[in-house]
Write a protein that holds these residues in place. Structure first.
Motif, PDB file in Angstrom:
ATOM      1  N   ALA A   1      61.916  -8.003 -32.318  1.00 45.61           N
ATOM      2  CA  ALA A   1      61.993  -8.487 -30.936  1.00 45.61           C
ATOM      3  C   ALA A   1      62.922  -7.618 -30.103  1.00 45.61           C
ATOM      4  CB  ALA A   1      62.480  -9.936 -30.933  1.00 45.61           C
ATOM      5  N   ARG A  57      65.861 -13.550 -21.714  1.00 42.92           N
ATOM      6  CA  ARG A  57      65.666 -14.633 -22.688  1.00 42.92           C
ATOM      7  C   ARG A  57      66.169 -14.225 -24.071  1.00 42.92           C
ATOM      8  NH1 ARG A  57      60.512 -14.780 -20.780  1.00 42.92           N
ATOM      9  NH2 ARG A  57      59.622 -14.315 -22.835  1.00 42.92           N
ATOM     10  N   LEU A  58      65.841 -13.009 -24.492  1.00 39.81           N
ATOM     11  CA  LEU A  58      66.273 -12.563 -25.813  1.00 39.81           C
ATOM     12  C   LEU A  58      67.795 -12.418 -25.862  1.00 39.81           C
ATOM     13  CD1 LEU A  58      65.642 -11.663 -28.647  1.00 39.81           C
ATOM     14  CD2 LEU A  58      65.215  -9.359 -27.797  1.00 39.81           C
ATOM     15  N   ALA A  83      62.002 -11.076 -20.197  1.00 39.96           N
ATOM     16  CA  ALA A  83      62.017 -11.093 -21.663  1.00 39.96           C
ATOM     17  C   ALA A  83      63.381 -10.664 -22.196  1.00 39.96           C
ATOM     18  CB  ALA A  83      60.916 -10.185 -22.212  1.00 39.96           C
ATOM     19  N   GLU A  84      63.979  -9.635 -21.595  1.00 39.22           N
ATOM     20  CA  GLU A  84      65.303  -9.191 -22.041  1.00 39.22           C
ATOM     21  C   GLU A  84      66.355 -10.261 -21.808  1.00 39.22           C
ATOM     22  OE1 GLU A  84      66.428  -4.709 -21.709  1.00 39.22           O
ATOM     23  OE2 GLU A  84      65.141  -5.153 -19.985  1.00 39.22           O
ATOM     24  N   CYS A 106      61.687 -16.527 -31.316  1.00 37.95           N
ATOM     25  CA  CYS A 106      61.101 -15.236 -30.964  1.00 37.95           C
ATOM     26  C   CYS A 106      59.599 -15.199 -31.194  1.00 37.95           C
ATOM     27  CB  CYS A 106      61.759 -14.117 -31.775  1.00 37.95           C
ATOM     28  SG  CYS A 106      63.479 -13.800 -31.351  1.00 37.95           S
ATOM     29  N   PHE A 123      58.475 -13.484 -28.047  1.00 35.30           N
ATOM     30  CA  PHE A 123      58.162 -12.105 -27.652  1.00 35.30           C
ATOM     31  C   PHE A 123      57.178 -11.423 -28.601  1.00 35.30           C
ATOM     32  CE2 PHE A 123      62.614 -13.389 -27.546  1.00 35.30           C
ATOM     33  CZ  PHE A 123      62.835 -13.496 -26.182  1.00 35.30           C
ATOM     34  N   LYS A 128      60.990  -4.540 -29.236  1.00 36.53           N
ATOM     35  CA  LYS A 128      59.828  -4.707 -28.364  1.00 36.53           C
ATOM     36  C   LYS A 128      60.207  -4.917 -26.904  1.00 36.53           C
ATOM     37  CE  LYS A 128      55.506  -7.179 -27.718  1.00 36.53           C
ATOM     38  NZ  LYS A 128      54.546  -8.187 -28.238  1.00 36.53           N
ATOM     39  N   VAL A 129      61.242  -5.721 -26.650  1.00 38.44           N
ATOM     40  CA  VAL A 129      61.568  -6.026 -25.253  1.00 38.44           C
ATOM     41  C   VAL A 129      62.364  -4.902 -24.580  1.00 38.44           C
ATOM     42  CG1 VAL A 129      61.569  -8.495 -25.764  1.00 38.44           C
ATOM     43  CG2 VAL A 129      63.730  -7.231 -25.752  1.00 38.44           C
TER      44      VAL A 129
END
Length: 438
Positions: free
Chosen positions: A74, A236-237, A233-234, A269, A276, A77-78
């Motif tokens: 994850a 949230r992660l 996304a970044e 995740c 993600f 990926k983000v």
């Protein structure tokens, strides 16, 4: 039970252990296949109950490893890994020793706030590999291999000097309190082990990687475009990782194992809309080969302990050690050698479980204080001679598909230096602090 019967009962576990360890050590078969063969042979030959043979799959270490793969995928990926790597690049690129040293230092610094080896590897590996990309180190190149090994070796070996930072330390602390009522304190433990096991070994690790895996990282690119703004996304992660890190750091307060915290984060995740990763991302990001390998290592350690093979070997080796209360240096070296030998059989996580119950006998034989005998084992289990003896190193190698021979080369070089140079320094430091009498 008489001795011949006991010897016969241990014959099958001993043969299975020798064959399994031999295959892992020589890499004659893929590591996952050796693990599967171990499971099959142990069950067919009825060496131990199924709950013992397959105990690795139920261990918190296994699930923390799997969760680590998910979190790492994850982060990559983000784009979070590349963002952090961009911040580090300005300070570390352009010099191979500085780049390796920065990565090793990061592994040690993170050990003070995160109690899980696997969790630290999960966070650091994607960041370091993004840094390798920015340095122009191609996949499979010596430089990229060296950085992956810096994460694995630095995470495991250096954290041995911080009491709550790895599994063997906690096993040792728990066994010492249960068997002898001896409670280990954080700061005295750190003072005893940090100068040699962390600073000395850290410098040796950097030098060994620079020598064995030479590379020329690119310098900072002057015309590099600015980093893109944080996306949803970044964000949230980042929140998930911050909460995970906070729970890992406070596990002593809430009592939830880091493994289950990591598993919950991995599930988030993978959830639709919130997460993600797709099913395809999960299949590509989770190295099933490494998971099977780790389950095999943990299962083998459990079999050796449950069948009594480990205790029998410990007693046999104890009788062979050249123990002499009048020669404390010889006793100190003998204890380190014993832990190195046990490491071959039960790996680092299992060494303190076997060594600690023998500590009172070893104290009598060497003339060393009981607390000192307990502390010497840290030197041994923190110095693997082959990669399979330390599961975090195996996980780091698996995440970047590092060949077994590359990990073995670094292991052997560091072990040789540790026992030839650092062990005498450790003995002197123990004496200086009063852990060994005049």
């Amino acid at each position: 039970m008489d001795l011949p019967t006991t010897t016969a009962a241990l014959a099958l576990p001993a043969v299975l252990t020798i064959v399994t360890v031999g295959l892992w050590a020589t890499a004659r078969l893929p590591e996952y296949l050796t693990a599967l063969l171990f499971f099959a042979a142990a069950m067919i030959l009825r060496v131990a109950p199924a709950e013992t043979v397959f105990s690795g799959f139920g261990s918190s270490a296994f699930w923390l490893i799997l969760s680590g793969f998910v979190l790492g995928a994850a982060i990559r990926k983000v784009g979070l890994a590349d963002r952090i790597a961009r911040l580090l690049a300005a300070h570390l690129l352009g010099s191979w020793p500085r780049l390796v040293g920065g990565v090793v230092l990061a592994t040690y610094a993170l050990a003070f706030v995160m109690p899980s080896n696997m969790g630290r590897i999960a966070l650091l590996m994607p960041i370091v590999m993004a840094l390798a990309e920015r340095a122009g180190l191609a996949e499979g190149s010596p430089g990229r291999i060296g950085l992956a090994l810096a994460v694995g070796f630095g995470t495991f070996q250096l954290s041995a000097s911080i009491l709550p930072a790895n599994v063997p330390n906690m096993v040792m602390a728990g066994a010492a309190e249960g068997a002898y009522g001896l409670r280990l304190a954080y700061l005295p433990y750190l003072l005893l082990h940090a100068p040699v096991l962390s600073l000395g070994k850290g410098a040796a690790l950097v030098a060994a990687i620079v020598a064995l895996f030479p590379a020329k990282p690119a310098g900072t690119v002057a015309a590099e475009p600015p980093a893109p703004a944080f996306g949803p996304a970044e964000r949230r992660l980042s929140l998930i990782l911050a909460a995970t890190l906070a729970l890992w750091m406070t596990d002593a307060l809430h009592g939830v194992s880091p493994a289950w915290v990591g598993l919950a984060a991995a599930c988030l995740c993978l959830l639709p809309r919130i997460g993600f990763l797709s099913g395809e991302d999960f299949a590509a990001g989770v190295n099933v080969r490494t998971c099977l390998y780790i389950a095999g290592i943990l299962g083998l350690a459990a079999v050796v302990a449950q069948t009594g093979l480990g205790a029998a070997i410990g007693r046999g080796v104890l009788a062979l050690l050249p123990l002499d209360p009048a020669r404390p240096a010889l006793g100190f070296a003998s204890l380190a050698a014993l832990t190195a030998a046990l490491n071959f059989l039960v790996t680092a996580n299992g060494v303190p479980a076997l060594f600690t119950p023998l500590a009172h006998l070893l104290a009598d034989g060497t003339g060393l204080p009981l607390a000192t005998v307990l502390m010497v084992q840290v030197i041994g289990y923190a110095t693997p001679i082959l990669p399979y003896q330390a599961s975090p190193i195996v996980v780091a190698m698996g995440m970047e598909k590092v060949l077994a021979r590359d990990g073995a080369r670094l292991c052997l070089v560091l072990a040789l230096f540790s026992y030839a140079v650092l062990l005498p320094l450790d003995y002197g430091w123990f004496r200086l602090l009063g852990w060994i009498g005049p």
